[in-house]
Design a protein around this motif. Structure first.
Motif, PDB file in Angstrom:
ATOM      1  N   ILE A  12     -69.219 -49.298  16.096  1.00  0.00           N
ATOM      2  CA  ILE A  12     -69.289 -49.365  17.424  1.00  0.00           C
ATOM      3  C   ILE A  12     -67.932 -49.099  18.297  1.00  0.00           C
ATOM      4  O   ILE A  12     -68.015 -48.440  19.412  1.00  0.00           O
ATOM      5  N   THR A  13     -66.928 -49.082  17.572  1.00  0.00           N
ATOM      6  CA  THR A  13     -65.562 -48.540  18.293  1.00  0.00           C
ATOM      7  C   THR A  13     -65.777 -47.062  18.499  1.00  0.00           C
ATOM      8  O   THR A  13     -65.456 -46.451  19.592  1.00  0.00           O
ATOM      9  N   ALA A  53     -61.565 -51.632   7.421  1.00  0.00           N
ATOM     10  CA  ALA A  53     -61.677 -52.857   7.791  1.00  0.00           C
ATOM     11  C   ALA A  53     -60.888 -53.695   6.408  1.00  0.00           C
ATOM     12  O   ALA A  53     -60.496 -53.040   5.708  1.00  0.00           O
ATOM     13  N   ARG A  67     -58.321 -47.624  12.690  1.00  0.00           N
ATOM     14  CA  ARG A  67     -59.110 -48.012  11.726  1.00  0.00           C
ATOM     15  C   ARG A  67     -60.760 -47.109  11.603  1.00  0.00           C
ATOM     16  O   ARG A  67     -61.364 -47.008  10.719  1.00  0.00           O
ATOM     17  N   SER A  68     -60.971 -47.098  12.946  1.00  0.00           N
ATOM     18  CA  SER A  68     -62.254 -46.393  13.309  1.00  0.00           C
ATOM     19  C   SER A  68     -62.571 -44.948  12.870  1.00  0.00           C
ATOM     20  O   SER A  68     -63.483 -44.375  12.546  1.00  0.00           O
ATOM     21  N   TRP A 113     -69.223 -54.370   6.881  1.00  0.00           N
ATOM     22  CA  TRP A 113     -68.009 -54.245   7.533  1.00  0.00           C
ATOM     23  C   TRP A 113     -67.780 -53.017   8.384  1.00  0.00           C
ATOM     24  O   TRP A 113     -66.774 -52.710   9.087  1.00  0.00           O
ATOM     25  N   TRP A 114     -68.665 -52.044   8.190  1.00  0.00           N
ATOM     26  CA  TRP A 114     -68.572 -50.762   8.871  1.00  0.00           C
ATOM     27  C   TRP A 114     -69.125 -50.601  10.249  1.00  0.00           C
ATOM     28  O   TRP A 114     -68.952 -49.935  10.971  1.00  0.00           O
ATOM     29  N   LEU A 115     -69.649 -52.027  10.720  1.00  0.00           N
ATOM     30  CA  LEU A 115     -70.399 -52.178  12.101  1.00  0.00           C
ATOM     31  C   LEU A 115     -69.456 -51.919  13.211  1.00  0.00           C
ATOM     32  O   LEU A 115     -69.489 -51.370  14.053  1.00  0.00           O
ATOM     33  N   GLN A 116     -68.287 -52.558  12.934  1.00  0.00           N
ATOM     34  CA  GLN A 116     -67.279 -52.749  14.099  1.00  0.00           C
ATOM     35  C   GLN A 116     -66.557 -51.475  14.244  1.00  0.00           C
ATOM     36  O   GLN A 116     -66.415 -50.824  15.265  1.00  0.00           O
ATOM     37  N   PRO A 117     -66.147 -50.554  13.204  1.00  0.00           N
ATOM     38  CA  PRO A 117     -65.517 -49.371  13.204  1.00  0.00           C
ATOM     39  C   PRO A 117     -66.552 -48.349  13.839  1.00  0.00           C
ATOM     40  O   PRO A 117     -66.423 -47.677  14.870  1.00  0.00           O
ATOM     41  N   ALA A 157     -57.524 -49.952  16.921  1.00  0.00           N
ATOM     42  CA  ALA A 157     -59.191 -49.317  16.863  1.00  0.00           C
ATOM     43  C   ALA A 157     -59.114 -48.005  16.342  1.00  0.00           C
ATOM     44  O   ALA A 157     -60.082 -47.724  15.546  1.00  0.00           O
ATOM     45  N   TRP A 190     -60.999 -53.068  26.698  1.00  0.00           N
ATOM     46  CA  TRP A 190     -62.408 -52.585  26.778  1.00  0.00           C
ATOM     47  C   TRP A 190     -63.318 -52.698  28.274  1.00  0.00           C
ATOM     48  O   TRP A 190     -63.819 -51.767  28.674  1.00  0.00           O
TER      49      TRP A 190
END
Ligand code: FES
Length: 270
Positions: free
Chosen positions: A33-34, A127, A119-120, A27-31, A116, A242
């Motif tokens: 990457i942002t 998440a 969250r990040s 779940w930490w991957l998306q934040p 974005a 993006w």
């Protein structure tokens, strides 16, 4: 019940689990990457605008969007499409300083970017089903986040800046010895402008402006048609957010490299 009270009530009813989350996926991957994407873009933009160099290709009249409008006495006169109203800038000051606060405001208050970076960067929450580190939540009802509500005004400013970028991209159809010319730089400038318009038109404020405050769509067929088109774009708002960051950087990098003589522009009509 006010929104914050409702949220507090939900927070009280959250499941009491020992860990931060029961999720076992990444779940930490998306934040992550942002954060990497936004930080890399901001670093690139800060470095490029602070150099005050390689922003203009004199043969073809290519001007990077990062230096537009170039209205300082420090600018190359031909690059100053709107004249030079401001005195010479000291080193490190971006030539587009007059539009930067509005562009920054537009992106920072954008509904997608809010999601974005809340969250990040603020981890609020990072998440779904992952608890946040903050104990209190007042949403956007108090200072300073209440200022997010000025987004609509930044939308108007962004429309004017998109017009400026459009003008720059038209002026760039310039041949090496004058007259009409067309090269790869024009394709890149044009694609960037089209996508900037798409991002601006896909804004939630635009959607509300076009179709909001109407009781009966049937009595306003033109606005209803426009609202449906904007709604289609609105579904792609995140992708456009993006993509336009990418095309802005690509346009600037291409013009910077041609201007620095690293390679020459691919010309279709000289
Ligand atoms: Fe993203 Fe308006 S909501 S630009």
């Amino acid at each position: 019940m006010s929104a914050p009270a409702a949220v507090r009530d939900i927070a009280r009813r959250r499941a009491t689990i020992a860990g931060r989350t029961l999720r076992t996926d990444r779940w930490w991957l998306q934040p992550l990457i942002t954060v990497v994407g936004l930080v890399a873009w901001v670093l690139y933009a800060v470095i490029r605008t602070a150099t005050q160099k390689y922003y203009w290709v004199p043969q073809y009249h290519y001007l990077t969007p990062f230096a537009s409008p170039c209205i300082s006495a420090s600018c190359i006169p031909e690059a100053s499409h709107l004249g030079q109203w401001l005195p010479a800038f000291p080193p490190l000051v971006p030539f587009a300083i007059i539009t930067l606060p509005f562009l920054l405001g537009f992106r920072l208050t954008c509904y997608y970017y809010r999601k974005a970076y809340y969250r990040s960067f603020w981890l609020s929450p990072p998440a779904c089903a992952v608890s946040e580190p903050h104990k209190k939540y007042s949403g956007e009802t108090r200072f300073p986040l209440i200022f997010q509500n000025v987004h609509r005004y930044f939308f108007y400013a962004a429309g004017i800046i998109a017009l400026l970028n459009t003008y720059d991209s038209i002026v760039a159809f310039h041949g090496k010895t004058g007259g009409f010319g067309f090269g790869l730089g024009n394709v890149i400038l044009l694609a960037n402008v089209v996508l900037l318009w798409a991002y601006t038109a896909s804004c939630h404020s635009c959607r509300s402006l076009v179709g909001g405050r109407l009781k009966h769509f049937s009595k306003h067929p033109v606005r209803y048609w426009m609202w449906r088109q904007v709604s289609k774009l609105n579904e792609k708002h995140m992708a456009l957010a993006w993509t336009t960051l990418g095309t802005l950087a690509l346009t600037d990098a291409y013009i910077g490299l041609v201007s620095a003589g690293v390679f020459t522009d691919l010309r279709f009509i000289n």
